[in-house]
Design a protein around this motif. Structure first.
Motif, PDB file in Angstrom:
ATOM      1  N   ALA A  94      43.408  77.395  22.037  1.00 47.17           N
ATOM      2  CA  ALA A  94      43.063  77.442  23.463  1.00 47.17           C
ATOM      3  C   ALA A  94      41.634  76.975  23.655  1.00 47.17           C
ATOM      4  CB  ALA A  94      43.250  78.848  24.019  1.00 47.17           C
ATOM      5  N   SER A  95      40.766  77.371  22.737  1.00 50.95           N
ATOM      6  CA  SER A  95      39.381  76.939  22.795  1.00 50.95           C
ATOM      7  C   SER A  95      39.268  75.426  22.643  1.00 50.95           C
ATOM      8  CB  SER A  95      38.587  77.651  21.692  1.00 50.95           C
ATOM      9  OG  SER A  95      37.259  77.232  21.677  1.00 50.95           O
ATOM     10  N   THR A  96      40.026  74.850  21.731  1.00 49.42           N
ATOM     11  CA  THR A  96      40.028  73.396  21.552  1.00 49.42           C
ATOM     12  C   THR A  96      40.590  72.710  22.792  1.00 49.42           C
ATOM     13  OG1 THR A  96      40.211  73.603  19.151  1.00 49.42           O
ATOM     14  CG2 THR A  96      40.871  71.493  20.107  1.00 49.42           C
ATOM     15  N   ALA A  97      41.644  73.266  23.370  1.00 51.24           N
ATOM     16  CA  ALA A  97      42.223  72.705  24.591  1.00 51.24           C
ATOM     17  C   ALA A  97      41.192  72.676  25.715  1.00 51.24           C
ATOM     18  CB  ALA A  97      43.456  73.509  25.006  1.00 51.24           C
ATOM     19  N   SER A  98      40.432  73.740  25.855  1.00 51.17           N
ATOM     20  CA  SER A  98      39.388  73.813  26.870  1.00 51.17           C
ATOM     21  C   SER A  98      38.250  72.841  26.560  1.00 51.17           C
ATOM     22  CB  SER A  98      38.856  75.244  26.950  1.00 51.17           C
ATOM     23  OG  SER A  98      37.937  75.380  27.991  1.00 51.17           O
ATOM     24  N   HIS A  99      37.894  72.756  25.296  1.00 49.36           N
ATOM     25  CA  HIS A  99      36.822  71.857  24.853  1.00 49.36           C
ATOM     26  C   HIS A  99      37.173  70.401  25.183  1.00 49.36           C
ATOM     27  CE1 HIS A  99      33.449  71.539  21.701  1.00 49.36           C
ATOM     28  NE2 HIS A  99      33.573  70.346  22.223  1.00 49.36           N
ATOM     29  N   MET A 100      38.440  70.040  25.008  1.00 50.73           N
ATOM     30  CA  MET A 100      38.873  68.673  25.324  1.00 50.73           C
ATOM     31  C   MET A 100      38.634  68.356  26.797  1.00 50.73           C
ATOM     32  SD  MET A 100      42.411  68.087  23.219  1.00 50.73           S
ATOM     33  CE  MET A 100      42.335  66.295  23.286  1.00 50.73           C
ATOM     34  N   VAL A 101      38.907  69.308  27.660  1.00 51.63           N
ATOM     35  CA  VAL A 101      38.719  69.095  29.090  1.00 51.63           C
ATOM     36  C   VAL A 101      37.256  68.774  29.376  1.00 51.63           C
ATOM     37  CG1 VAL A 101      38.809  70.198  31.363  1.00 51.63           C
ATOM     38  CG2 VAL A 101      40.698  70.501  29.745  1.00 51.63           C
ATOM     39  N   CYS A 102      36.364  69.523  28.798  1.00 46.51           N
ATOM     40  CA  CYS A 102      34.927  69.268  28.973  1.00 46.51           C
ATOM     41  C   CYS A 102      34.558  67.884  28.454  1.00 46.51           C
ATOM     42  CB  CYS A 102      34.122  70.351  28.249  1.00 46.51           C
ATOM     43  SG  CYS A 102      32.337  70.042  28.217  1.00 46.51           S
TER      44      CYS A 102
END
Length: 187
Positions: free
Chosen positions: A53-61
């Motif tokens: 989930a953290s990686t998924a959020s990081h991709m958005v940024c």
């Protein structure tokens, strides 16, 4: 003082070995799909649990700001793992397995892209989101570890990290995100 250097060296060596097994052609195909989505005004959704989930959020940024900053046509990424209130309402009232598919039912259009990140490749909530995305004509990208699980089998595109180590799989998923962001930001 304990000497951890052998274990440190072993971890780093394993990570290097795993990086050498990643298919550059698979990365290239995913990057082309993401660029096609950007240029055609399609939305790109990401999701995962825990570290994924953290990686998924990081991709958005990295894509909405890092890649898009100096581009006229911007990326439109959204992380389905970022809205805790929506996820918890769905988990409490319906099922944790539906926390990603229900928001997609409100937003996903044919031609959009869903990136599912799962170390095991078997996270049921991501699997259900993939099934829905495929039903609606969206493209799917799986970022997995271990054997790749169900997601690797279902995905239109796969970035598979073939290692039975969750930490290294998650490390490499973030490296792949940064690699794509770095290259596409320079375009």
């Amino acid at each position: 003082m304990k000497d951890y250097t052998k274990k440190i060296s072993s971890y780093i060596d394993q990570e290097k070995q795993v990086l050498d097994t990643i298919s550059q052609e698979d990365i290239n195909q995913v990057m082309n799909l993401l660029e096609e989505a950007r240029l055609n005004g399609r939305r790109i959704f990401t999701c995962g649990n825990g570290g994924s989930a953290s990686t998924a959020s990081h991709m958005v940024c990295d894509f909405n700001k890092g890649v898009s900053l100096n581009q006229e046509t911007k990326y439109n990424f959204e992380c389905l793992s970022d809205n805790v209130a929506v996820m918890m309402a769905i988990a409490n009232d319906i099922s944790y397995d539906d926390i990603f598919v229900i928001p997609l039912q409100n937003k996903l259009q044919k031609g959009d892209v869903l990136i599912g990140i799962s170390g095991s490749g078997n996270s049921e909530n991501v699997v259900r989101a993939f099934a829905y995305a495929k039903e609606k004509g969206a493209k799917t990208i799986a970022m997995t570890g271990y054997s790749g699980g169900k997601l690797k089998e279902m995905a239109d595109y796969s970035l598979h990290v073939n290692v039975d180590n969750m930490q290294i799989a998650e490390d490499v998923h973030l490296i792949l995100n940064h690699l794509m962001m770095y290259i596409l930001a320079g375009e």
